[in-house]
Design an enzyme around this catalytic site. Structure first.
Site, PDB file in Angstrom:
ATOM      1  N   CYS A  42      32.695  79.383  89.859  1.00 37.02           N
ATOM      2  CA  CYS A  42      32.436  79.189  91.296  1.00 37.02           C
ATOM      3  C   CYS A  42      31.782  80.413  91.921  1.00 37.02           C
ATOM      4  CB  CYS A  42      33.747  78.868  92.016  1.00 37.02           C
ATOM      5  SG  CYS A  42      34.730  77.650  91.137  1.00 37.02           S
ATOM      6  N   ASN A 303      42.315  73.433  87.257  1.00 38.14           N
ATOM      7  CA  ASN A 303      43.486  74.321  87.216  1.00 38.14           C
ATOM      8  C   ASN A 303      44.782  73.528  87.274  1.00 38.14           C
ATOM      9  OD1 ASN A 303      42.852  77.385  87.265  1.00 38.14           O
ATOM     10  ND2 ASN A 303      41.244  76.424  88.459  1.00 38.14           N
TER      11      ASN A 303
HETATM   12  C1  FAD Z   1      27.879  77.462  89.748  1.00 44.72           C
HETATM   13  C2  FAD Z   1      29.192  76.738  89.877  1.00 44.72           C
HETATM   14  C3  FAD Z   1      29.885  76.795  91.076  1.00 44.72           C
HETATM   15  C4  FAD Z   1      31.100  76.113  91.222  1.00 44.72           C
HETATM   16  N1  FAD Z   1      31.761  76.172  92.394  1.00 44.72           N
HETATM   17  C5  FAD Z   1      32.935  75.513  92.555  1.00 44.72           C
HETATM   18  C6  FAD Z   1      33.653  75.576  93.767  1.00 44.72           C
HETATM   19  O1  FAD Z   1      33.223  76.239  94.719  1.00 44.72           O
HETATM   20  N2  FAD Z   1      34.816  74.885  93.862  1.00 44.72           N
HETATM   21  C7  FAD Z   1      35.327  74.159  92.822  1.00 44.72           C
HETATM   22  O2  FAD Z   1      36.410  73.578  92.941  1.00 44.72           O
HETATM   23  N3  FAD Z   1      34.670  74.097  91.630  1.00 44.72           N
HETATM   24  C8  FAD Z   1      33.489  74.754  91.486  1.00 44.72           C
HETATM   25  N4  FAD Z   1      32.827  74.705  90.280  1.00 44.72           N
HETATM   26  C9  FAD Z   1      33.376  73.878  89.196  1.00 44.72           C
HETATM   27  C10 FAD Z   1      34.428  74.639  88.391  1.00 44.72           C
HETATM   28  O3  FAD Z   1      33.915  75.864  87.983  1.00 44.72           O
HETATM   29  C11 FAD Z   1      34.798  73.789  87.197  1.00 44.72           C
HETATM   30  O4  FAD Z   1      35.344  72.588  87.675  1.00 44.72           O
HETATM   31  C12 FAD Z   1      35.816  74.469  86.292  1.00 44.72           C
HETATM   32  O5  FAD Z   1      35.289  75.636  85.746  1.00 44.72           O
HETATM   33  C13 FAD Z   1      36.204  73.515  85.173  1.00 44.72           C
HETATM   34  O6  FAD Z   1      37.086  74.155  84.327  1.00 44.72           O
HETATM   35  P1  FAD Z   1      37.316  73.601  82.842  1.00 44.72           P
HETATM   36  O7  FAD Z   1      38.213  74.567  82.190  1.00 44.72           O
HETATM   37  O8  FAD Z   1      37.676  72.180  82.894  1.00 44.72           O
HETATM   38  O9  FAD Z   1      35.849  73.611  82.184  1.00 44.72           O
HETATM   39  P2  FAD Z   1      34.871  74.829  81.956  1.00 44.72           P
HETATM   40  O10 FAD Z   1      35.051  75.873  82.983  1.00 44.72           O
HETATM   41  O11 FAD Z   1      33.511  74.254  81.792  1.00 44.72           O
HETATM   42  O12 FAD Z   1      35.362  75.424  80.586  1.00 44.72           O
HETATM   43  C14 FAD Z   1      35.224  74.716  79.386  1.00 44.72           C
HETATM   44  C15 FAD Z   1      35.052  75.716  78.281  1.00 44.72           C
HETATM   45  O13 FAD Z   1      34.973  74.989  77.059  1.00 44.72           O
HETATM   46  C16 FAD Z   1      33.998  75.579  76.228  1.00 44.72           C
HETATM   47  N5  FAD Z   1      33.511  74.565  75.304  1.00 44.72           N
HETATM   48  C17 FAD Z   1      32.789  73.464  75.591  1.00 44.72           C
HETATM   49  N6  FAD Z   1      32.526  72.756  74.490  1.00 44.72           N
HETATM   50  C18 FAD Z   1      33.110  73.413  73.473  1.00 44.72           C
HETATM   51  C19 FAD Z   1      33.179  73.183  72.067  1.00 44.72           C
HETATM   52  N7  FAD Z   1      32.597  72.117  71.515  1.00 44.72           N
HETATM   53  N8  FAD Z   1      33.856  74.069  71.310  1.00 44.72           N
HETATM   54  C20 FAD Z   1      34.448  75.163  71.868  1.00 44.72           C
HETATM   55  N9  FAD Z   1      34.398  75.438  73.179  1.00 44.72           N
HETATM   56  C21 FAD Z   1      33.746  74.565  73.975  1.00 44.72           C
HETATM   57  C22 FAD Z   1      32.941  76.069  77.205  1.00 44.72           C
HETATM   58  O14 FAD Z   1      32.171  77.116  76.650  1.00 44.72           O
HETATM   59  C23 FAD Z   1      33.763  76.509  78.408  1.00 44.72           C
HETATM   60  O15 FAD Z   1      34.044  77.889  78.412  1.00 44.72           O
HETATM   61  C24 FAD Z   1      31.615  75.374  90.122  1.00 44.72           C
HETATM   62  C25 FAD Z   1      30.924  75.333  88.902  1.00 44.72           C
HETATM   63  C26 FAD Z   1      29.725  75.998  88.784  1.00 44.72           C
HETATM   64  C27 FAD Z   1      28.987  75.937  87.479  1.00 44.72           C
END
Ligand code: FAD
Length: 442
Positions: A42, A303
């Protein structure tokens, strides 16, 4: 217990820490394909814009933190296949190129999503970026440091935050979008204010145009973006057209996927396959108003879902109570927020609804600085229940979106809302809060 997590960010590490707290003896392995753990995606637009100065500011906990806690936290380990029968995960060590296999008793898929790419000629040219990881942001900063003109493709919140930050960093910016709207998932009454704000801050808007390709400058770098209506010179591009869940490696497991490609999860974060759980941007979120599984990938859900998955895996009983699609972002001087349903979603869900739009003051109209904001409220005509609220303005938006979220979460009717005891003094509110004023009008 052998607990394996795919993905070392918000959902994955929230879960891993819950398991660790409750079962110190658990063998926890995290397989992360990137170089960093627990990073704030974010904050990436603000890192690109220089508002967040250091990369380390974005990292909540370094890999070393998890290793010191006894977690086998691996970087550059990409999972390519899950064998649900043998309870094994297969993948590639991206440093050595070697294949690896890890056994699990319990598996959490927390692999998030990957940015959508544009299926057009030249999409792989140098100078075309996405913004999802810290390396993506570092690549953008390095590549754009001596560039003047940047094109942002996509007008969701990431595209808009990127455009704002690039302008603040002194670039000239063109924003190209397929539809006429800035701010996907917002209604026209709200997005109109975003368009005016973009123009006032010098963002060149190229709306209702479809990308057809990217023009090579002869050295393998992008020189222009081609749409169905024109060719636009540029020094660099950020593509921000949404994400798709990283679930391709689950093929053959029998895990049920939502049409978006996200893993269907029950309230405990279990998939339909024994011992496999999922959470975050790779999973569905139950929508409390639509009463269906939906896909709204946000850090707030990731989260919560990660923590719930981890707690349940550790033997507790916690459930995800669903979400409302609540979201907020800043765009120059404006804040835009939403919770519950848009008119499009209310139509799709088949509600008979009324929609009220008006421009209340965020606090006492006579108080210096009180600038009216745009407010939209949607009510279910049958039950009187508040279904959705959207707002845009200079101040007061965040408070109304969050109070509305609580109202919608608790199925409050517009009659109930008028009775709420909401704080008032001239610098903060009017005697009737804007949401109550709206409720009275409905
Ligand atoms: C620029 C930006 C701004 C954002 N702003 C906001 C905001 O203001 N408010 C909000 O609520 N949300 C926001 N988000 C969304 C938020 O960041 C995501 O919803 C959150 O990070 C999701 O968390 P996660 O752990 O589910 O997935 P991710 O953060 O995507 O983490 C998944 C991880 O799995 C790893 N992975 C994927 N495939 C594989 C594989 N095959 N093998 C091993 N590892 C793998 C990836 O490398 C990654 O590190 C934003 C996102 C971005 C990109």
């Amino acid at each position: 217990m052998k607990f394996v997590v795919i993905g070392g960010d918000a959902a994955g590490m929230s879960a891993a820490m819950q398991v660790l707290f409750k079962h110190e003896e658990a063998e926890i392995t995290v397989l992360e394909r990137g170089p960093v753990y627990s990073y704030a995606q974010c904050g990436l637009p603000y890192y690109v814009g220089g508002i967040v100065p250091e990369r380390e500011d974005l990292i909540a906990r370094p890999v070393s933190f998890f290793r010191e806690k006894g977690i086998d936290a691996r970087v550059h380990h990409e999972v390519t296949q899950v064998d649900a029968e043998k309870k094994q995960v297969h993948g590639t060590n991206l440093d050595s190129g070697e294949r690896f296999t890890v056994d699990y008793n319990t598996l959490l898929v927390a692999s998030g999503g990957s940015p959508n790419r544009i299926p057009a000629g030249g999409a792989d040219l140098k100078g075309i970026h996405v913004l999802k990881t810290i390396p993506d942001a570092e690549g953008i900063i390095e590549d754009f440091k001596d560039k003047e003109h940047i094109t942002v493709i996509g007008s969701g919140y990431i595209g808009l935050e990127a455009a704002e930050n690039l302008i603040e960093a002194g670039k000239s910016v063109r924003l190209i979008n397929r539809s006429a709207k800035l701010g996907s998932n917002f209604d026209q009454y709200i997005v109109e204010a975003l368009r005016v704000e973009a123009e006032e801050h010098g963002v060149e808007l190229t709306l209702e145009e479809e990308i057809e390709g990217f023009v090579d400058d002869g050295s393998g770098r992008v020189r222009a973006v081609q749409t169905n209506k024109g060719t636009y010179q540029t020094d660099g591009v950020i593509v921000a057209i949404g994400i798709k869940p990283n679930t391709h490696f689950l093929e053959g497991t029998g895990i049920q996927l939502h049409p978006s490609g996200a893993v269907y999860v029950d309230p405990y974060m279990r998939t339909n396959v024994d011992s496999i759980w999922a959470a975050g941007d790779c999973a569905t979120q139950y929508h409390r108003v639509k009463e269906v599984h939906d896909y709204v990938p946000l850090g707030t859900h990731a989260n919560k879902q990660g923590r719930i998955a981890g707690s349940n895996i550790a033997g507790e009983r916690m459930t995800f109570q669903g979400m409302l699609g609540t979201a907020i972002f800043r765009f120059f001087t404006l804040t835009a927020g939403r919770t519950g349903l848009s008119t499009k979603e209310a139509d799709e869900a088949g509600f008979d609804y009324s929609c009220e739009t008006f421009e209340p003051s965020p606090y006492a109209g006579y108080f210096p600085g009180s600038k009216a904001f745009r407010l939209q409220m949607i009510k279910d005509n049958e039950s009187g229940r508040l279904l959705g609220v959207q707002a845009v303005g200079v101040n007061g938006v965040d408070k109304r979106i969050d109070t509305s979220s609580v109202m919608i979460y608790n199925n409050m009717t517009v009659a109930d809302i008028q009775n709420l005891d909401i704080s008032y003094a001239p610098p903060y509110n009017s005697t009737w809060d804007p949401i109550q004023k709206g409720a009275r009008r409905m």
